[in-house]
Design an enzyme around this catalytic site. Structure first.
Site, PDB file in Angstrom:
ATOM      1  N   ILE A  18       0.832  -1.206   0.000  1.00 55.03           N
ATOM      2  CA  ILE A  18       0.000   0.000   0.000  1.00 55.03           C
ATOM      3  C   ILE A  18       0.861   1.249   0.000  1.00 55.03           C
ATOM      4  O   ILE A  18       0.648   2.172  -0.771  1.00 55.03           O
ATOM      5  CB  ILE A  18      -0.966   0.008   1.208  1.00 55.03           C
ATOM      6  CG1 ILE A  18      -1.984  -1.131   1.084  1.00 55.03           C
ATOM      7  CG2 ILE A  18      -1.688   1.347   1.315  1.00 55.03           C
ATOM      8  CD1 ILE A  18      -2.948  -1.215   2.247  1.00 55.03           C
ATOM      9  N   GLY A  21       6.131   4.882   5.080  1.00 59.44           N
ATOM     10  CA  GLY A  21       6.329   6.169   5.723  1.00 59.44           C
ATOM     11  C   GLY A  21       7.249   6.012   6.901  1.00 59.44           C
ATOM     12  O   GLY A  21       7.857   4.955   7.110  1.00 59.44           O
ATOM     13  N   MET A  23       6.589   5.615   9.910  1.00 61.10           N
ATOM     14  CA  MET A  23       6.135   4.649  10.897  1.00 61.10           C
ATOM     15  C   MET A  23       6.174   3.234  10.370  1.00 61.10           C
ATOM     16  O   MET A  23       5.731   2.313  11.044  1.00 61.10           O
ATOM     17  CB  MET A  23       4.708   4.998  11.356  1.00 61.10           C
ATOM     18  CG  MET A  23       4.637   6.291  12.137  1.00 61.10           C
ATOM     19  SD  MET A  23       2.943   6.714  12.584  1.00 61.10           S
ATOM     20  CE  MET A  23       2.560   5.381  13.717  1.00 61.10           C
ATOM     21  N   ASP A 134      -1.102  13.195  16.436  1.00 68.19           N
ATOM     22  CA  ASP A 134      -0.578  13.340  15.079  1.00 68.19           C
ATOM     23  C   ASP A 134      -1.713  13.482  14.070  1.00 68.19           C
ATOM     24  O   ASP A 134      -1.670  12.923  12.988  1.00 68.19           O
ATOM     25  CB  ASP A 134       0.310  12.149  14.734  1.00 68.19           C
ATOM     26  CG  ASP A 134       1.142  12.406  13.477  1.00 68.19           C
ATOM     27  OD1 ASP A 134       1.329  11.451  12.694  1.00 68.19           O
ATOM     28  OD2 ASP A 134       1.592  13.539  13.272  1.00 68.19           O
TER      29      ASP A 134
END
Length: 881
Positions: A18, A21, A23, A134
C-alpha cells in the site's frame, strides 16, 4: 522489512503493498481466519530492536484496541514474526484528506461533514483518555460512502511511550522523529503540531483540538495554515504566526469562525477544553422554525436538517441493501449509523430495545451504563443521544403516535409512558412480559402477557386480552404487534416450538376471529408503499397488502437479503419502519463479542470461538464444559480442555438466559419467553418447564438435577427468587419475596448458602443466606454490587461494581460467616449483558473468569432515510437476487 505477496504474518497473508512512511511499511493482507481484508503495518526494524519500546508499545496498543467508534480505524492485533513487529489494522479504502486537498478547498457542507466526524472520533477517544498527537490530513481517510476515518489513532504515544515532560515535542510525532528531522524528512506533521507540542512541553487532548482547527482551516481555504521550507521554519510559524483570518471564504458562517478561533488559541488555557464543544457552533449554519409535531428532547436546539452534515456524521455504507450489480440507491436515500453514547453498552438481546419515531426523525435505544439499563433518545439532526431520566431497568421502548412521548417497560413489568418535554411518567398497564415487543398507536398499547397479546386504551386503563394461545397448534408466543392504518386491525407473529410453523396473523382490535396473513413469516411491518414487510429465513420480504381486509394482493419477494438484518429475542428480526419511510434495524453483526478467559491479574486468553453475539457464559458443574448463547438462537457447548464446540440440537431461535442443571446432563433456558429444558448431549430431547411463567428467568442450577433457581418478575413485588421443578414434580417454591428486587441467585458448591443481589438498601448489594433455611442475610459487598458468582471452592465471592471485578473471602466455619474486605482483582472492561442481576460471566475451577469483550465493530444501529423509495426500486426490479 519489505514483504513479498504471499508472505504470512500470523494468520495474515500479504496480498499487495500500500505504501511506506516514517512509521513503517503498509500492506494489504487477508485475514485467513476471519476471511476479511486488513492493513498490515510493519514497524521499523530500529524500533523492534528496542525491548523497552516494544513493551511500552504492546501496553499502549492494548488501550488503542479498545477504542470502538465508526470514525476511528480499528487496531485488530499485534503480530511478531522473526523478531519483526506488525500491526493488523482496519483496511479503509478511499483517498486520504491530503490527497483530496490537492484538488483545492472543500465546499462548506463537505468540510463541515468531515469536521463533524473528526470531532466524533476525537471525542470518543478523549473520553477513553487516548490522544492522537498526530492528527493531519494524511491520517484522515475519506471513503466513497462518505465516512471519515481517523487513522493511526494514538500510535504517536505508543511509539514513544514516555510520560511527563518528555511527552511533548517532535519526538511525539511518528512522522517527524529527531532522526528524521535531521535527515530533512517529511514536513507534514510539523504543520499540525500544537505550540506546546512544538516546544517539547507536556500535551493533553487540547493538542488534538489545535490540530482539528488547523485541518478545518485548511479544508475551508485549500492552503496550509503553517508552512516553511524546513521543519524549523514550519515550527517557527506554529509558534509565532497568527492565522490570516481574511483567507477564509466570505461565506464562512460566524459559528465556524468561532470554532476556528477557539481551537487555534496559542495559549492552551484559552483553547477549547473539549472537542464536543464544537458541535453547537458547527450546527449554527441555518436556523429554522421547529417542525410541527416533532418529538421534543430536553436541552437540545432544533435546527434544519443539514443533510450533508447529518449523513457524514452518521453515515454507514450498507451495500447489502442494494440490488446485486447496482452501485447506486434510489434518489434521496441515505444510510446512517446511530452510535451509542460513550461508556454505554448496546443491549442486543432485547426485542424492543430500539424504536424509530413515527416522523422518522428520532431514535430511541436502550443501553447499559454503570450496570443499569437506561433509555436514550437521539434526534437524527443532533450529534449525541439524550438520556431520559428515571428509566433504570428499561426493557422495551416505543414512541407515541405523535412522537412526543416514549413508553417503556422497566423491570417491574409496568408499561410506563414518559413525556419527552417534561419527563412526566405515567403507568398505563401492569404485568407486561419483559422481553417481547409491544406496540403503541391510536388503538392504544398492545403488549404481551403470559405469551398472549393484551390491549390498553391510549390513555391507560384496565388491560383487555386480545388473543389466546392456540393449544392445538402448540403456540407459545404472540409477538411483534402492529396496528394497521385506522387502528382497527392488529398484525402479530404467532410462534410455536416447531421451526417453520411461525406465521403472521391478523385480529380485530375489538377481538374476535384471527386470520392467517402469511405463513412462514415473522415481524410484520406496514409500509406506506402499500406493502406488508416481514421476515422469513433471515431475509426481509415484501408483498402487496390491503390493510382494510388484512389480505395479501400478490406474491412476496425478498427485498433485503439474509445476513443483513440481525435477529433479536423471540426469533424476531430487528427492524422498524416509520410512517415517513425511515427504516431502523439491528445489523447482523451488531454487538459481536469474543469469549475470553481472564486471569486474576487481568491477563487475557481468547477461547476457540469466533466473534458472535454471545451472552450468558456458564461453566458446567464438573468444570469441563462451557455453555454460551449465540445470536439469541442457538446454545453452544465448548469443551474447555479440547477447545471443541457443538450446538445443542434442541436449541433454536428465541433462546436466552441459559443455565446447566445440577448434574450437567441438561440445560434450562428461556425460549420464546417460556422456560424450557433440553438434554445437554444434543440428542434433541426437550420440553417446557411445567408451571413456569413467562416472566421466570432461569438463573442457576438448583440443589438437585430436577430443580433450578429462577428470578420471577412480578408487578407487585418486583423481582423475586423461586425454585422451579424441571419435571413438574412440585409447584414453584417462593424462596425470597419482598418489595425489593432480588435476583441472580446461585447456590454455593457445598449447597449450604444462597448468594444473591438485592436493592433493599436503596442500591444493589450482594448478600448470602443459609440454604434452605433462608432465615437471615449477610451483606457481602460494600458501596454497591452486581452480578455475583461463587468461586468453585465456595471460599470466595466475586461481583462487579464501579467498573471493577471484586473478590471477597468467605469463611463459613464459624458460628457466624466471616467475610474479608472487598479487594479489586482487575478492571471490568467486559460486556455487562442483558440481565440486571444474572451474571454475564462465570468462574472456572482453576479460578479464571470467562467473560465477553465487545468487538471493534457492530456497536451501532442502522438507519435508512427514505428507505421506501429504495423499496419501490427493489420491487420494480423483482426483488433482490
Amino acid at each position: 522489512m519489505s514483504l513479498q505477496v504471499g508472505t504470512r504474518i500470523g494468520s495474515y497473508e500479504i496480498t499487495a503493498p500500500i505504501g511506506a512512511g516514517g512509521m513503517g511499511e503498509v500492506y494489504r493482507a487477508r485475514d485467513t481466519k476471519l476471511n476479511r481484508d486488513v492493513a498490515i503495518k510493519v514497524l521499523p526494524a530500529s524500533f523492534a530492536r528496542n525491548a523497552d519500546g516494544v513493551a511500552r508499545f504492546r501496553r499502549e496498543a492494548q488501550v488503542l484496541a479498545s477504542l470502538n467508534h465508526p470514525n476511528i480505524a480499528s487496531i485488530y492485533g499485534l503480530e511478531e514474526t522473526n523478531g519483526d513487529l506488525a500491526l493488523a489494522l482496519e483496511l479503509v479504502d478511499g483517498e486520504d484528506l491530503a490527497e483530496r486537498l490537492k484538488r483545492g478547498l472543500l465546499p462548506l457542507d463537505e468540510a463541515l461533514a468531515i469536521a463533524k466526524q473528526l470531532a466524533q472520533g476525537l471525542q470518543a477517544a478523549h473520553e477513553q483518555r487516548v490522544i492522537h498527537r498526530d492528527l493531519k490530513p494524511a491520517n484522515i481517510k475519506l471513503t466513497k460512502n462518505g465516512i471519515t476515518k481517523i487513522l493511526d489513532f494514538g500510535l504517536a504515544k505508543a511509539y514513544e511511550g514516555d510520560t511527563g515532560a518528555a511527552e511533548g515535542g517532535v519526538s511525539q510525532s511518528p512522522t517527524i522523529s529527531r532522526q528524521m528531522t535531521e535527515a530533512g524528512m517529511i514536513l507534514g506533521t510539523a504543520a499540525y503540531m500544537s505550540p506546546e507540542q512544538a516546544r517539547g512541553k507536556p500535551v493533553d487532548k487540547r493538542a488534538d483540538i489545535w490540530a482539528f482547527g488547523v485541518v478545518l482551516f485548511e479544508m475551508l481555504t485549500g492552503r496550509r495554515l503553517f508552512s516553511g521550507e524546513t521543519v524549523s521554519d514550519t515550527l517557527a510559524a506554529v509558534l509565532t504566526r497568527d492565522p490570516d483570518w481574511a483567507t477564509l471564504p466570505s461565506s464562512t458562517p460566524p459559528g465556524v469562525r468561532r470554532v476556528l478561533k477557539r481551537c487555534l488559541a496559542r495559549d492552551p488555557t484559552m483553547r477549547l477544553r473539549d472537542i464536543g464543544d464544537v458541535y453547537p457552533d458547527l450546527d449554527e449554519v441555518e436556523d429554522v422554525a421547529p417542525v410541527a409535531g416533532a418529538a421534543s428532547v430536553p436541552n437540545t436546539r432544533r435546527r434544519a436538517w443539514p443533510w450533508a452534515i447529518a449523513v457524514a456524521l452518521l453515515v454507514a455504507a450498507w451495500p447489502s441493501l442494494r440490488r446485486a450489480g447496482t452501485e447506486t440507491t434510489a434518489p434521496g436515500v441515505m444510510h446512517l449509523d446511530v452510535v451509542y453514547p460513550p461508556n454505554v453498552e448496546p443491549v442486543s438481546g432485547l426485542q424492543g430495545g430500539f424504536a424509530v419515531s413515527p416522523d422518522g426523525q428520532a431514535v430511541a435505544m436502550i443501553g447499559v451504563r454503570d450496570g443499569v439499563r437506561r433509555l436514550y433518545v437521539r434526534r437524527l439532526d443532533r450529534p449525541e443521544p439524550t438520556e431520559i431520566s428515571d428509566t433504570a431497568g428499561a426493557n422495551s421502548a416505543r414512541f407515541s403516535p405523535d412522537g412526543a412521548s416514549v413508553a417503556f417497560i422497566p423491570g417491574s413489568g409496568h408499561v410506563t409512558r414518559i413525556s419527552l418535554a417534561d419527563q412526566q411518567r405515567t403507568v398505563v398497564a401492569p404485568g407486561a412480559d419483559l422481553d417481547t415487543g409491544f406496540g403503541w398507536n391510536s388503538a392504544g398499547f398492545i403488549f404481551g402477557r403470559s405469551g398472549a397479546l393484551w390491549v390498553v386504551p391510549p390513555q391507560g386503563g384496565a388491560p383487555r386480552q386480545l388473543t389466546v394461545l392456540d393449544a392445538a397448534r402448540h403456540e407459545v408466543l404472540h409477538d411483534d404487534p402492529v396496528a394497521l392504518p385506522g387502528g382497527r386491525t392488529v398484525l402479530f407473529s404467532s410462534l410455536t416450538m416447531e421451526p417453520g410453523t411461525e406465521r403472521v396473523e391478523a385480529v380485530a382490535i375489538d377481538g374476535g376471529q384471527r386470520s392467517v396473513v402469511v405463513e412462514r413469516a415473522i415481524t410484520p411491518i406496514w409500509s406506506p408503499t402499500g406493502h406488508l414487510v416481514f421476515g422469513r429465513d433471515g431475509a426481509v420480504w415484501a408483498v402487496p397488502f390491503d390493510p382494510q381486509s388484512a389480505t395479501v394482493r400478490g406474491s412476496a419477494v425478498p427485498v433485503i437479503p439474509s445476513g443483513v438484518v440481525g435477529t433479536v429475542r423471540s426469533g424476531s428480526l430487528g427492524l422498524q419502519l416509520s410512517s415517513t419511510g425511515t427504516l431502523l434495524f439491528v445489523p447482523n453483526d451488531f454487538d459481536h463479542k469474543r469469549v475470553l478467559s481472564i486471569g486474576r491479574d487481568g491477563s487475557e486468553a481468547a477461547l476457540n470461538l469466533p466473534p458472535d453475539r454471545y451472552s450468558n457464559p456458564r461453566v458446567s458443574p464438573d468444570g469441563r464444559r462451557l455453555l454460551v448463547e449465540s445470536q439469541g438462537n442457538v446454545i453452544v457447548t465448548l469443551d474447555l480442555a479440547r477447545g471443541t464446540g457443538a450446538k445443542l440440537a434442541a436449541a433454536a431461535i428465541g433462546t436466552s438466559f441459559c443455565t446447566w442443571t445440577a448434574d450437567g446432563e441438561g440445560v434450562v433456558f428461556r425460549r420464546f419467553s417460556v422456560p424450557f429444558w433440553a438434554a445437554a448431549d444434543g440428542s434433541g430431547r426437550a420440553g417446557p418447564v411445567p408451571a413456569a411463567l413467562t416472566n421466570d428467568f432461569p438463573s442457576s442450577p438448583g440443589p438437585d438435577a430436577d430443580s433450578i433457581f429462577a428470578v420471577r418478575i412480578q408487578p407487585e413485588t418486583s423481582g423475586d427468587i423461586f425454585l422451579l421443578s424441571i419435571s413438574g414434580k412440585f409447584q414453584p417454591k417462593p424462596l425470597l419475596v419482598t418489595p425489593a428486587y432480588e435476583g441472580g441467585p446461585q447456590l454455593s458448591p457445598d449447597g449450604r448458602w444462597l448468594l444473591y443481589q438485592s436493592n433493599a438498601s436503596g442500591q444493589p448489594e450482594i448478600y448470602v443466606r443459609r440454604y434452605p433455611a433462608m432465615d437471615r442475610q449477610w451483606q457481602v459487598s460494600e458501596g454497591g454490587g452486581l452480578q455475583a458468582r461463587w468461586s468453585r471452592t465456595a471460599r470466595e465471592i466475586f461481583y462487579r461494581t464501579g467498573q471493577r471485578i471484586m473478590a471477597v473471602t468467605f469463611d463459613p466455619s464459624r458460628a457466624q460467616p466471616a467475610f474479608g474486605k472487598p479487594a479489586v482483582l482487575f478492571p471490568d472492561e467486559y460486556d455487562f449483558g442483558q440481565g440486571i442481576s444474572i451474571a454475564n460471566y462465570d468462574v472456572t475451577r482453576d479460578g479464571r473468569f470467562i467473560m465477553l469483550r465487545r468487538g471493534t465493530h457492530g456497536s451501532s444501529l442502522r438507519v435508512v432515510i427514505h428507505w421506501t423509495e429504495e423499496l419501490k426500486r427493489i420491487l420494480a426490479a423483482g426483488g433482490v437476487r
